[in-house]
Design an enzyme around this catalytic site. Sequence first.
Site, PDB file in Angstrom:
ATOM      1  N   GLY A  12      79.007  39.529  20.326  1.00  0.00           N
ATOM      2  CA  GLY A  12      77.910  39.032  19.776  1.00  0.00           C
ATOM      3  C   GLY A  12      77.516  38.890  18.401  1.00  0.00           C
ATOM      4  O   GLY A  12      76.478  38.882  17.960  1.00  0.00           O
ATOM      5  N   THR A  13      78.782  39.018  17.436  1.00  0.00           N
ATOM      6  CA  THR A  13      78.288  39.037  15.865  1.00  0.00           C
ATOM      7  C   THR A  13      77.794  37.793  15.521  1.00  0.00           C
ATOM      8  O   THR A  13      77.095  38.017  14.519  1.00  0.00           O
ATOM      9  CB  THR A  13      79.662  39.757  15.147  1.00  0.00           C
ATOM     10  OG1 THR A  13      80.629  38.758  15.394  1.00  0.00           O
ATOM     11  CG2 THR A  13      80.162  40.940  15.701  1.00  0.00           C
ATOM     12  N   ASN A  14      78.276  36.785  16.067  1.00  0.00           N
ATOM     13  CA  ASN A  14      77.507  35.246  15.665  1.00  0.00           C
ATOM     14  C   ASN A  14      76.357  35.253  15.969  1.00  0.00           C
ATOM     15  O   ASN A  14      75.430  34.753  15.336  1.00  0.00           O
ATOM     16  CB  ASN A  14      78.468  34.319  16.361  1.00  0.00           C
ATOM     17  CG  ASN A  14      79.578  34.207  15.369  1.00  0.00           C
ATOM     18  OD1 ASN A  14      79.789  33.666  14.182  1.00  0.00           O
ATOM     19  ND2 ASN A  14      80.809  34.184  16.022  1.00  0.00           N
ATOM     20  N   ILE A  93      84.997  27.319  29.254  1.00  0.00           N
ATOM     21  CA  ILE A  93      84.682  25.778  29.127  1.00  0.00           C
ATOM     22  C   ILE A  93      83.707  25.297  29.964  1.00  0.00           C
ATOM     23  O   ILE A  93      83.986  25.414  31.247  1.00  0.00           O
ATOM     24  CB  ILE A  93      86.401  25.162  28.871  1.00  0.00           C
ATOM     25  CG1 ILE A  93      86.997  25.586  27.844  1.00  0.00           C
ATOM     26  CG2 ILE A  93      86.228  23.482  28.839  1.00  0.00           C
ATOM     27  CD1 ILE A  93      88.381  25.104  27.831  1.00  0.00           C
ATOM     28  N   LEU A  94      82.763  24.600  29.493  1.00  0.00           N
ATOM     29  CA  LEU A  94      81.749  23.982  30.290  1.00  0.00           C
ATOM     30  C   LEU A  94      82.227  22.687  30.794  1.00  0.00           C
ATOM     31  O   LEU A  94      82.900  21.692  30.024  1.00  0.00           O
ATOM     32  CB  LEU A  94      80.454  23.877  29.454  1.00  0.00           C
ATOM     33  CG  LEU A  94      80.006  25.327  29.342  1.00  0.00           C
ATOM     34  CD1 LEU A  94      78.694  25.047  28.283  1.00  0.00           C
ATOM     35  CD2 LEU A  94      79.484  25.820  30.477  1.00  0.00           C
ATOM     36  N   HIS A 110      84.506  27.711  16.320  1.00  0.00           N
ATOM     37  CA  HIS A 110      85.716  27.885  16.687  1.00  0.00           C
ATOM     38  C   HIS A 110      86.428  28.422  15.568  1.00  0.00           C
ATOM     39  O   HIS A 110      86.311  28.123  14.500  1.00  0.00           O
ATOM     40  CB  HIS A 110      86.582  26.654  17.226  1.00  0.00           C
ATOM     41  CG  HIS A 110      88.060  26.674  17.453  1.00  0.00           C
ATOM     42  ND1 HIS A 110      88.278  27.289  18.711  1.00  0.00           N
ATOM     43  CD2 HIS A 110      89.199  26.667  16.719  1.00  0.00           C
ATOM     44  CE1 HIS A 110      89.642  27.441  18.701  1.00  0.00           C
ATOM     45  NE2 HIS A 110      90.003  26.773  17.414  1.00  0.00           N
TER      46      HIS A 110
HETATM   47  C1  GAR Z   1      84.263  34.366  17.319  1.00  0.00           C
HETATM   48  O1  GAR Z   1      85.462  34.619  16.171  1.00  0.00           O
HETATM   49  C2  GAR Z   1      84.534  32.950  17.962  1.00  0.00           C
HETATM   50  O2  GAR Z   1      84.435  32.340  16.718  1.00  0.00           O
HETATM   51  C3  GAR Z   1      85.563  33.107  18.987  1.00  0.00           C
HETATM   52  O3  GAR Z   1      85.256  34.245  19.543  1.00  0.00           O
HETATM   53  C4  GAR Z   1      84.608  35.466  18.659  1.00  0.00           C
HETATM   54  C5  GAR Z   1      83.293  35.864  19.166  1.00  0.00           C
HETATM   55  O4  GAR Z   1      82.868  36.954  18.347  1.00  0.00           O
HETATM   56  N1  GAR Z   1      85.003  31.857  19.649  1.00  0.00           N
HETATM   57  C6  GAR Z   1      86.324  31.471  20.468  1.00  0.00           C
HETATM   58  O5  GAR Z   1      87.263  31.535  20.347  1.00  0.00           O
HETATM   59  C7  GAR Z   1      85.775  30.159  21.175  1.00  0.00           C
HETATM   60  N2  GAR Z   1      86.816  29.258  21.546  1.00  0.00           N
HETATM   61  P1  GAR Z   1      81.311  37.311  18.629  1.00  0.00           P
HETATM   62  O6  GAR Z   1      81.002  37.560  20.079  1.00  0.00           O
HETATM   63  O7  GAR Z   1      81.318  38.700  17.829  1.00  0.00           O
HETATM   64  O8  GAR Z   1      80.385  36.390  18.141  1.00  0.00           O
END
Ligand code: GAR
Length: 208
Positions: A12-14, A93-94, A110
């Site tokens: 969940g950093t994003n 994938i939804l 992505h």
């Molecule tokens: C992020 O790097 C995101 O871009 C990637 O997973 C990570 C999640 O990090 N997403 C994918 O690969 C989707 N195809 P987070 O949980 O710390 O946000």
Amino acid sequence: MKNIVVLVSGGGTNLQALIDAENRGEIKGGRITCVISSKADAYALERAREADIPTVVVPRKDHYSSKNYSEAILAELQKQNADLIVLAGFMTILDECVTRAYPYKIINVHPALIPSFCGEGFYGLRVHKAVLDYGVKVSGATIHFVNEKADAGAIILQGTVEVKNDDTPEALQRRIMENVEWKLLPKAVSLFCEDRITIRDGKAYVDV
Ligand code: GAR
């Protein structure tokens, strides 16, 4: 104010970048009203609780097919009155029952420069490993709308980083997150909530 519902599966950093941006007043016209996780033990849920955002767990493992799971997610999105859905490290994938219900209303991050290193099987560290195995010199992240094909929806924003000779997948992932994902995802979300993204011929344009 638009209701932003964030879907997560992991660290969940994003999501944190979105919460921090909202707290700084940088998400104009929207607020995160709910976080939905596909896993009960996702650390992203802690981040949401810490920020007093309501959470819902819709466990992927409790549903036998992608269609069946997507129907459960769709029901929850409707219950939450979602105006914008953000996939922030959501690893499922939804099905088209969700993408058809929310055209140009689902945004994904992505961790590569689409159309390279994307599609089914390209997620998380696997993407960065594939980038290093190929030997490309530039990578980055893409913020895009979600349609019925994996990683194929209209691109909103992209940003790049240099790939270094001694990179590991983890080091490259971190550089891309810090320099691109955590900046461009909140920016794209704000642009959406301000109605500053126009779709023409299936492509997304940011109004300047
Ligand atoms: C992020 O790097 C995101 O871009 C990637 O997973 C990570 C999640 O990090 N997403 C994918 O690969 C989707 N195809 P987070 O949980 O710390 O946000």
